[in-house]
Design a protein around this motif. Structure first.
Motif, PDB file in Angstrom:
ATOM      1  N   ASP A  92       0.802  -1.232   0.000  1.00 25.65           N
ATOM      2  CA  ASP A  92       0.000   0.000   0.000  1.00 25.65           C
ATOM      3  C   ASP A  92       0.827   1.271   0.000  1.00 25.65           C
ATOM      4  O   ASP A  92       0.538   2.217  -0.724  1.00 25.65           O
ATOM      5  CB  ASP A  92      -0.879   0.040   1.258  1.00 25.65           C
ATOM      6  CG  ASP A  92      -1.930  -1.029   1.219  1.00 25.65           C
ATOM      7  OD1 ASP A  92      -2.336  -1.414   0.113  1.00 25.65           O
ATOM      8  OD2 ASP A  92      -2.321  -1.494   2.299  1.00 25.65           O
ATOM      9  N   ARG A 125      -7.945  -0.426   3.683  1.00 28.07           N
ATOM     10  CA  ARG A 125      -7.484  -0.848   2.358  1.00 28.07           C
ATOM     11  C   ARG A 125      -8.372  -1.913   1.733  1.00 28.07           C
ATOM     12  O   ARG A 125      -8.314  -2.151   0.533  1.00 28.07           O
ATOM     13  CB  ARG A 125      -6.022  -1.303   2.403  1.00 28.07           C
ATOM     14  CG  ARG A 125      -5.729  -2.360   3.448  1.00 28.07           C
ATOM     15  CD  ARG A 125      -4.259  -2.646   3.535  1.00 28.07           C
ATOM     16  NE  ARG A 125      -3.761  -3.215   2.303  1.00 28.07           N
ATOM     17  CZ  ARG A 125      -3.645  -4.513   2.075  1.00 28.07           C
ATOM     18  NH1 ARG A 125      -4.014  -5.378   2.999  1.00 28.07           N
ATOM     19  NH2 ARG A 125      -3.147  -4.947   0.948  1.00 28.07           N
ATOM     20  N   PRO A 420      -8.177   2.495  -2.569  1.00 25.95           N
ATOM     21  CA  PRO A 420      -7.024   1.609  -2.368  1.00 25.95           C
ATOM     22  C   PRO A 420      -7.109   0.380  -3.280  1.00 25.95           C
ATOM     23  O   PRO A 420      -8.218  -0.026  -3.647  1.00 25.95           O
ATOM     24  CB  PRO A 420      -7.143   1.175  -0.909  1.00 25.95           C
ATOM     25  CG  PRO A 420      -8.082   2.110  -0.270  1.00 25.95           C
ATOM     26  CD  PRO A 420      -8.946   2.684  -1.335  1.00 25.95           C
TER      27      PRO A 420
END
Ligand SMILES: C[S@@+](CC[C@H](N)C(=O)[O-])C[C@H]1O[C@@H](n2cnc3c(N)ncnc32)[C@H](O)[C@@H]1O
Length: 438
Positions: A92, A125, A420
């Motif tokens: 991420d 996420r 995300p």
């Protein structure tokens, strides 16, 4: 590799860079190739499927040698193909850094200087997505309900989804089953899923009428799953609820003591947590202004928090339904005397709404196409500040150059991780008029 080589074509590629949409890029015999699911530093075996102008497009398979240190296991088994995401195989922090870098590079191209870079804002996420349009495809006896494959556009064979709100993800498998039992399973092109804080809705687009048995099946499904099922036989105004909970969808913004109601096809910011951060930042950036024109205001997601903080707001939006909802939300939150909403096509030549003429600040949250050709006309001498929320860094950077030419400095900019695992970049920019300029 000949320009006429037969596809699919097996290749081995040393990946040297990553494109903004998440493809690993390299060269094979002097030709540029882009492979999904490949990362810089890796050598991968892959298949090329398509020729595009200037490059060939394909999918990576086996990694030869060591994988990139940025690589992580994808949480979802169909991630390599599914067009719903593009970055599940990358850590991420790296994705967010790449998005920030993309924004910087685009602003550099337009020679727009940023006074202060905001740290990227990240949230959940997985399980964040409260709105999605999924394709429906009958394959033999089965019906697939899913995002479209990134390269082929075919509907992905999926029964779950890691990024959808878990309540929506849990509907995918049962939807496959119930749609597969209907008499018109091959004539249902798509479904729209929407999750409010307390309930969910599905809009089923169908190309011909459901039989009465189908309607019983769908009604039972709605009741069993406690989900509002809507049918859409034609354009958006044909949407009608068949069964399930009647209470409207809604979401709260507790930071401002607000509650919004919306309909399943309305635009709604997909990521509730990041939306709250974005709204908070926008309101803070507009503190001290008196009259804000909220352009592309939708159902008042920014207008009402601004009004709650004491600013007079006039929202403008092309969608009549969205404006109805914005007005309803203003009344419902006891803010009707602080906000005014009107319908206008802001891309219409020379559209300068009265809301803009009266404003000392603008909030812009346009679609991917950007603010449009009227932006310079909105920047009259009375406008001191512009807060720009963007879902497309390319048009954001181009509009930032227009603002700079009109005498505005980009005081702050940063990316918000609204999407995300995907290549989408959400940006917040705060522009201030430079005294004596413009
Ligand atoms: C990114 S959404 C933002 C909505 C709202 N600010 C929010 O946060 O929910 C962009 C909005 O622009 C509206 N829009 C699209 N084209 C438009 C146009 N030509 N004129 C005015 N509004 C438009 C869409 O209906 C949509 O509500």
């Amino acid at each position: 590799m000949s320009g006429r080589a037969k596809l699919p074509l097996a290749v081995t590629v040393e990946i040297t860079s990553l494109t903004a949409d998440g493809f690993g890029e390299g060269c094979v015999e002097g030709r540029r190739v882009r492979l999904r699911n490949a990362l810089p530093g890796e050598t991968v075996e892959g298949q090329l499927f398509k020729r595009r102008k200037g490059y060939w497009l394909g999918e990576a398979g086996r990694i030869v040698g060591a994988p990139s240190t940025a690589r992580v296991p994808a949480p979802c088994p169909v991630a390599a193909r599914c067009g719903g995401c593009g970055f599940q195989h990358v850590a991420d922090e790296q994705v967010l850094a790449a998005k920030a870098q993309e924004l910087r590079a685009l602003l550099d191209v337009h020679e727009v200087h940023v006074e202060r870079w905001l740290a990227p804002v990240a949230g959940p996420r997985l399980g964040y997505r409260r709105k999605a349009r999924l394709g429906v495809r009958r394959v033999g006896e089965k019906v697939f309900v899913g995002f479209r494959e990134a390269l082929s556009g075919r509907v992905v064979d999926m029964t779950d989804c890691a990024v959808l709100d878990p309540r929506l993800a849990a509907l995918v498998a049962p939807l496959r089953e119930v749609l597969g039992q209907t008499s018109i399973a091959g004539l249902i092109p798509q479904v729209e899923l929407a999750a409010g804080d307390r309930s969910c809705a599905i809009v089923i687009r169908h190309l011909t009428a459901f039989s009465s048995e189908d309607l019983v099946l769908l009604t039972n499904f709605a009741v069993a799953r406690n989900v509002a099922v809507y049918l859409q036989g034609g354009g958006e105004d044909s949407v009608a609820q068949l069964a399930g909970p009647r209470a409207p969808l809604g979401y709260a913004n507790p930071d401002f003591g607000l509650h919004f109601e919306f309909q399943p096809l309305d635009f709604v910011q997909v990521n509730a947590a990041i939306n709250r951060r974005l709204v908070r930042s926008a309101v803070m950036a507009l503190a001290g202004t008196r009259r804000v024109a909220d352009l592309f205001c939708g159902m008042g997601n920014f207008s009402l928090p601004l009004a709650r903080s004491g600013i007079a707001v006039a929202g403008v939006e092309a969608g009549g339904n969205a404006v109805d909802r914005a007005r309803h939300n203003a009344v419902h939150n006891a803010l009707a005397d602080k906000v005014d909403f009107s319908v206008a096509d802001l891309y219409e030549p020379d559209c300068v709404p009265a809301a803009v003429t009266a404003a000392d600040a603008l909030l812009l949250d346009p679609p991917r196409t950007g603010a449009g050709a009227n932006l310079p006309a909105w920047l009259h001498a009375g406008v001191e500040r512009v807060v720009y929320v963007s879902c497309n860094p390319v048009t954001f950077a181009a509009d930032a150059a227009v603002l700079a030419a009109a005498g505005f400095q980009l005081a702050q900019a940063g990316v918000y991780d609204m999407f995300p695992q995907t290549a989408h970049v959400e940006t917040l920019g705060v522009f201030r008029r430079v005294r004596g300029a413009g």
